[in-house]
Design a protein around this motif. Structure first.
Motif, PDB file in Angstrom:
ATOM      1  N   ILE A  10       0.821  -1.216   0.000  1.00  0.00           N
ATOM      2  CA  ILE A  10       0.000   0.000   0.000  1.00  0.00           C
ATOM      3  C   ILE A  10       0.853   1.263   0.000  1.00  0.00           C
ATOM      4  CG2 ILE A  10      -1.868  -1.177   1.204  1.00  0.00           C
ATOM      5  CD1 ILE A  10      -1.064   0.429   3.699  1.00  0.00           C
ATOM      6  N   GLN A  11       2.134   1.128  -0.326  1.00  0.00           N
ATOM      7  CA  GLN A  11       3.006   2.305  -0.334  1.00  0.00           C
ATOM      8  C   GLN A  11       2.500   3.374  -1.301  1.00  0.00           C
ATOM      9  OE1 GLN A  11       7.090   1.489  -1.161  1.00  0.00           O
ATOM     10  NE2 GLN A  11       7.759   3.574  -0.797  1.00  0.00           N
ATOM     11  N   ASN A  12       2.067   2.963  -2.496  1.00  0.00           N
ATOM     12  CA  ASN A  12       1.564   3.937  -3.461  1.00  0.00           C
ATOM     13  C   ASN A  12       0.316   4.641  -2.945  1.00  0.00           C
ATOM     14  OD1 ASN A  12       3.575   3.439  -5.320  1.00  0.00           O
ATOM     15  ND2 ASN A  12       2.405   1.851  -6.378  1.00  0.00           N
ATOM     16  N   ARG A  13      -0.530   3.911  -2.239  1.00  0.00           N
ATOM     17  CA  ARG A  13      -1.730   4.526  -1.676  1.00  0.00           C
ATOM     18  C   ARG A  13      -1.359   5.545  -0.612  1.00  0.00           C
ATOM     19  NH1 ARG A  13      -5.652   0.046   0.352  1.00  0.00           N
ATOM     20  NH2 ARG A  13      -6.931   1.892   0.778  1.00  0.00           N
ATOM     21  N   ARG A  14      -0.285   5.272   0.136  1.00  0.00           N
ATOM     22  CA  ARG A  14       0.182   6.234   1.131  1.00  0.00           C
ATOM     23  C   ARG A  14       0.557   7.554   0.459  1.00  0.00           C
ATOM     24  NH1 ARG A  14       4.718   2.624   4.258  1.00  0.00           N
ATOM     25  NH2 ARG A  14       3.391   1.450   5.679  1.00  0.00           N
ATOM     26  N   LEU A  15       1.348   7.440  -0.615  1.00  0.00           N
ATOM     27  CA  LEU A  15       1.826   8.642  -1.289  1.00  0.00           C
ATOM     28  C   LEU A  15       0.676   9.390  -1.960  1.00  0.00           C
ATOM     29  CD1 LEU A  15       5.170   7.354  -2.825  1.00  0.00           C
ATOM     30  CD2 LEU A  15       4.736   8.398  -0.595  1.00  0.00           C
ATOM     31  N   GLU A  16      -0.282   8.655  -2.512  1.00  0.00           N
ATOM     32  CA  GLU A  16      -1.451   9.304  -3.093  1.00  0.00           C
ATOM     33  C   GLU A  16      -2.236  10.064  -2.031  1.00  0.00           C
ATOM     34  OE1 GLU A  16      -3.678   6.247  -4.974  1.00  0.00           O
ATOM     35  OE2 GLU A  16      -2.200   5.912  -6.569  1.00  0.00           O
ATOM     36  N   LEU A  17      -2.338   9.468  -0.849  1.00  0.00           N
ATOM     37  CA  LEU A  17      -3.037  10.130   0.251  1.00  0.00           C
ATOM     38  C   LEU A  17      -2.334  11.426   0.632  1.00  0.00           C
ATOM     39  CD1 LEU A  17      -5.127  10.205   2.560  1.00  0.00           C
ATOM     40  CD2 LEU A  17      -3.545   8.811   3.904  1.00  0.00           C
ATOM     41  N   LEU A  18      -1.006  11.380   0.708  1.00  0.00           N
ATOM     42  CA  LEU A  18      -0.251  12.583   1.048  1.00  0.00           C
ATOM     43  C   LEU A  18      -0.470  13.678   0.017  1.00  0.00           C
ATOM     44  CD1 LEU A  18       3.140  11.097   2.256  1.00  0.00           C
ATOM     45  CD2 LEU A  18       1.515  12.406   3.622  1.00  0.00           C
ATOM     46  N   ASN A  19      -0.404  13.307  -1.250  1.00  0.00           N
ATOM     47  CA  ASN A  19      -0.596  14.305  -2.299  1.00  0.00           C
ATOM     48  C   ASN A  19      -1.994  14.912  -2.232  1.00  0.00           C
ATOM     49  OD1 ASN A  19       1.970  14.070  -3.376  1.00  0.00           O
ATOM     50  ND2 ASN A  19       1.387  12.393  -4.737  1.00  0.00           N
ATOM     51  N   ASP A  20      -2.996  14.070  -1.983  1.00  0.00           N
ATOM     52  CA  ASP A  20      -4.364  14.572  -1.885  1.00  0.00           C
ATOM     53  C   ASP A  20      -4.527  15.510  -0.693  1.00  0.00           C
ATOM     54  OD1 ASP A  20      -5.093  13.146  -4.098  1.00  0.00           O
ATOM     55  OD2 ASP A  20      -5.956  11.465  -2.975  1.00  0.00           O
ATOM     56  N   CYS A  21      -3.811  15.204   0.395  1.00  0.00           N
ATOM     57  CA  CYS A  21      -3.946  16.007   1.613  1.00  0.00           C
ATOM     58  C   CYS A  21      -3.283  17.370   1.485  1.00  0.00           C
ATOM     59  CB  CYS A  21      -3.338  15.263   2.806  1.00  0.00           C
ATOM     60  SG  CYS A  21      -4.300  13.842   3.355  1.00  0.00           S
ATOM     61  N   PHE A  22      -2.141  17.426   0.805  1.00  0.00           N
ATOM     62  CA  PHE A  22      -1.345  18.646   0.832  1.00  0.00           C
ATOM     63  C   PHE A  22      -1.228  19.366  -0.506  1.00  0.00           C
ATOM     64  CE2 PHE A  22       0.119  16.206   4.478  1.00  0.00           C
ATOM     65  CZ  PHE A  22       0.006  17.161   5.475  1.00  0.00           C
ATOM     66  N   ASN A  23      -1.612  18.729  -1.600  1.00  0.00           N
ATOM     67  CA  ASN A  23      -1.488  19.372  -2.901  1.00  0.00           C
ATOM     68  C   ASN A  23      -2.783  20.102  -3.249  1.00  0.00           C
ATOM     69  OD1 ASN A  23      -0.458  20.190  -5.310  1.00  0.00           O
ATOM     70  ND2 ASN A  23      -0.834  18.251  -6.359  1.00  0.00           N
ATOM     71  N   TYR A  24      -3.007  21.200  -2.553  1.00  0.00           N
ATOM     72  CA  TYR A  24      -4.204  21.997  -2.788  1.00  0.00           C
ATOM     73  C   TYR A  24      -3.827  23.460  -2.729  1.00  0.00           C
ATOM     74  CZ  TYR A  24      -3.989  22.296   2.293  1.00  0.00           C
ATOM     75  OH  TYR A  24      -3.567  22.497   3.575  1.00  0.00           O
ATOM     76  N   SER A  25      -4.787  24.324  -2.995  1.00  0.00           N
ATOM     77  CA  SER A  25      -4.524  25.763  -2.933  1.00  0.00           C
ATOM     78  C   SER A  25      -4.016  26.120  -1.545  1.00  0.00           C
ATOM     79  CB  SER A  25      -5.813  26.533  -3.229  1.00  0.00           C
ATOM     80  OG  SER A  25      -5.580  27.919  -3.171  1.00  0.00           O
ATOM     81  N   ASP A  26      -2.842  26.713  -1.497  1.00  0.00           N
ATOM     82  CA  ASP A  26      -2.150  26.883  -0.227  1.00  0.00           C
ATOM     83  C   ASP A  26      -2.878  27.814   0.734  1.00  0.00           C
ATOM     84  OD1 ASP A  26       0.128  25.256  -0.700  1.00  0.00           O
ATOM     85  OD2 ASP A  26       0.813  26.759  -2.131  1.00  0.00           O
ATOM     86  N   THR A  27      -2.884  27.408   1.987  1.00  0.00           N
ATOM     87  CA  THR A  27      -3.390  28.228   3.073  1.00  0.00           C
ATOM     88  C   THR A  27      -2.237  28.426   4.037  1.00  0.00           C
ATOM     89  OG1 THR A  27      -5.594  27.283   2.841  1.00  0.00           O
ATOM     90  CG2 THR A  27      -5.109  28.430   4.896  1.00  0.00           C
ATOM     91  N   LEU A  28      -1.636  29.597   4.005  1.00  0.00           N
ATOM     92  CA  LEU A  28      -0.415  29.828   4.770  1.00  0.00           C
ATOM     93  C   LEU A  28      -0.632  30.709   5.997  1.00  0.00           C
ATOM     94  CD1 LEU A  28       2.145  30.272   1.855  1.00  0.00           C
ATOM     95  CD2 LEU A  28       2.066  28.410   3.517  1.00  0.00           C
ATOM     96  N   LYS A  29      -1.870  30.909   6.402  1.00  0.00           N
ATOM     97  CA  LYS A  29      -2.110  31.690   7.608  1.00  0.00           C
ATOM     98  C   LYS A  29      -1.507  30.960   8.805  1.00  0.00           C
ATOM     99  CE  LYS A  29      -6.407  33.854   6.053  1.00  0.00           C
ATOM    100  NZ  LYS A  29      -7.857  34.025   6.320  1.00  0.00           N
ATOM    101  N   PRO A  30      -0.762  31.664   9.669  1.00  0.00           N
ATOM    102  CA  PRO A  30      -0.132  31.004  10.826  1.00  0.00           C
ATOM    103  C   PRO A  30      -1.110  30.223  11.692  1.00  0.00           C
ATOM    104  CG  PRO A  30       0.753  33.206  10.544  1.00  0.00           C
ATOM    105  CD  PRO A  30      -0.391  33.087   9.567  1.00  0.00           C
ATOM    106  N   THR A  31      -2.313  30.759  11.896  1.00  0.00           N
ATOM    107  CA  THR A  31      -3.281  30.047  12.732  1.00  0.00           C
ATOM    108  C   THR A  31      -3.697  28.726  12.099  1.00  0.00           C
ATOM    109  OG1 THR A  31      -5.014  31.393  11.693  1.00  0.00           O
ATOM    110  CG2 THR A  31      -4.206  32.102  13.858  1.00  0.00           C
ATOM    111  N   MET A  32      -3.806  28.695  10.769  1.00  0.00           N
ATOM    112  CA  MET A  32      -4.165  27.460  10.086  1.00  0.00           C
ATOM    113  C   MET A  32      -3.016  26.454  10.126  1.00  0.00           C
ATOM    114  SD  MET A  32      -6.495  25.764   8.562  1.00  0.00           S
ATOM    115  CE  MET A  32      -7.712  27.021   8.142  1.00  0.00           C
ATOM    116  N   ILE A  33      -1.784  26.925   9.901  1.00  0.00           N
ATOM    117  CA  ILE A  33      -0.619  26.042   9.969  1.00  0.00           C
ATOM    118  C   ILE A  33      -0.507  25.435  11.367  1.00  0.00           C
ATOM    119  CG2 ILE A  33       1.904  25.930   9.837  1.00  0.00           C
ATOM    120  CD1 ILE A  33       0.587  26.282   7.124  1.00  0.00           C
TER     121      ILE A  33
END
Length: 232
Positions: A10-33
């Motif tokens: 399931i290594q590929n599924r792990r990496l797909e999950l990571l990409n789905d979680c973090f590869n989105y329109s960035d939200t860089l507000k300190p409170t959100m981070i």
């Protein structure tokens, strides 16, 4: 939870999950981070505690496996990763609780590291725990201070993407050289291969970075110098 499973299929599924979680329109507000980082830590701590035999740093090992993928997924992922690495070092140095899980600079992280007694590391820490410390520091160094691709984070108002001044940089080098030499002596005494791998890791991923950092920077985020992966 996929990140906590060890089945290689399931290594590929792990990496797909990571990409789905973090590869989105960035939200860089300190409170959100801060919020996301805090939630990740609490949930991974809980999940790792369910294992029959676990240590207080097991959840850090899970994150460190995935960290290069999180760092390169997005600018948000990079800032969350830096906050996680800072949190790991703070916990290892008994500097918790942290008010805000926001990376500030390498000097602040170094102030935490230098409070850890070297004899305690050598006499009381496991190989895995030492690995967490040096991996966390090397990733912080390569991602924040030795990387040219942090302009978006600077534009968002974040600072600390450079090496500390020469005096502190020398302190860092001397501390890790001392740790390296003590680990090498320990390897000579008991012949443990994993200890030798830690020695090489410090050489390639901390000391060489610091030696070259004044004249050139790492070309990509979160990637240490080529080195055979440490296996435990």
């Amino acid at each position: 939870m996929l990140l906590l499973l060890s089945d290689p299929e399931i290594q590929n599924r792990r990496l797909e999950l990571l990409n789905d979680c973090f590869n989105y329109s960035d939200t860089l507000k300190p409170t959100m981070i801060d919020y996301i980082t805090r939630e990740l830590i609490e949930n991974f701590k809980y999940a790792s505690s369910l294992a029959e035999s676990n240590t207080e740093y097991d959840y850090m090992l899970y994150f460190l496996w995935a960290m290069p993928h999180i760092i390169t997924a997005s600018e948000t992922g990079k800032m969350i990763s830096l906050g996680l690495l800072r949190s790991f070092i703070a916990e290892l140095a008994n500097r918790t609780p942290i008010v805000m899980h926001i990376y500030r600079n390498i000097s602040e992280i170094w102030q935490m590291v230098k409070t850890i007694n070297l004899d305690t590391i050598l006499d009381e820490w496991s190989i895995h725990k030492i690995y967490v410390l040096i991996k966390s520091f090397s990733l912080s160094l390569s991602t924040a201070a030795l990387n040219t691709k942090n302009s978006a984070l600077k534009q968002a108002g974040y600072r600390g993407f450079e090496l500390p001044h020469a005096e502190i940089e020398n302190e860092i080098s001397q501390w890790f050289k001392t740790l390296r030499n003590k680990l090498k002596d320990k390897h000579k005494a008991d012949g443990t291969k994993s200890i030798l791998m830690l020695v090489r890791f410090i050489d390639y991923n901390i000391l060489s970075f610091l030696a070259e950092g004044s004249s050139e920077v790492a070309s990509e985020t979160g990637n240490e110098a080529p080195l055979k992966r440490i296996s435990f």
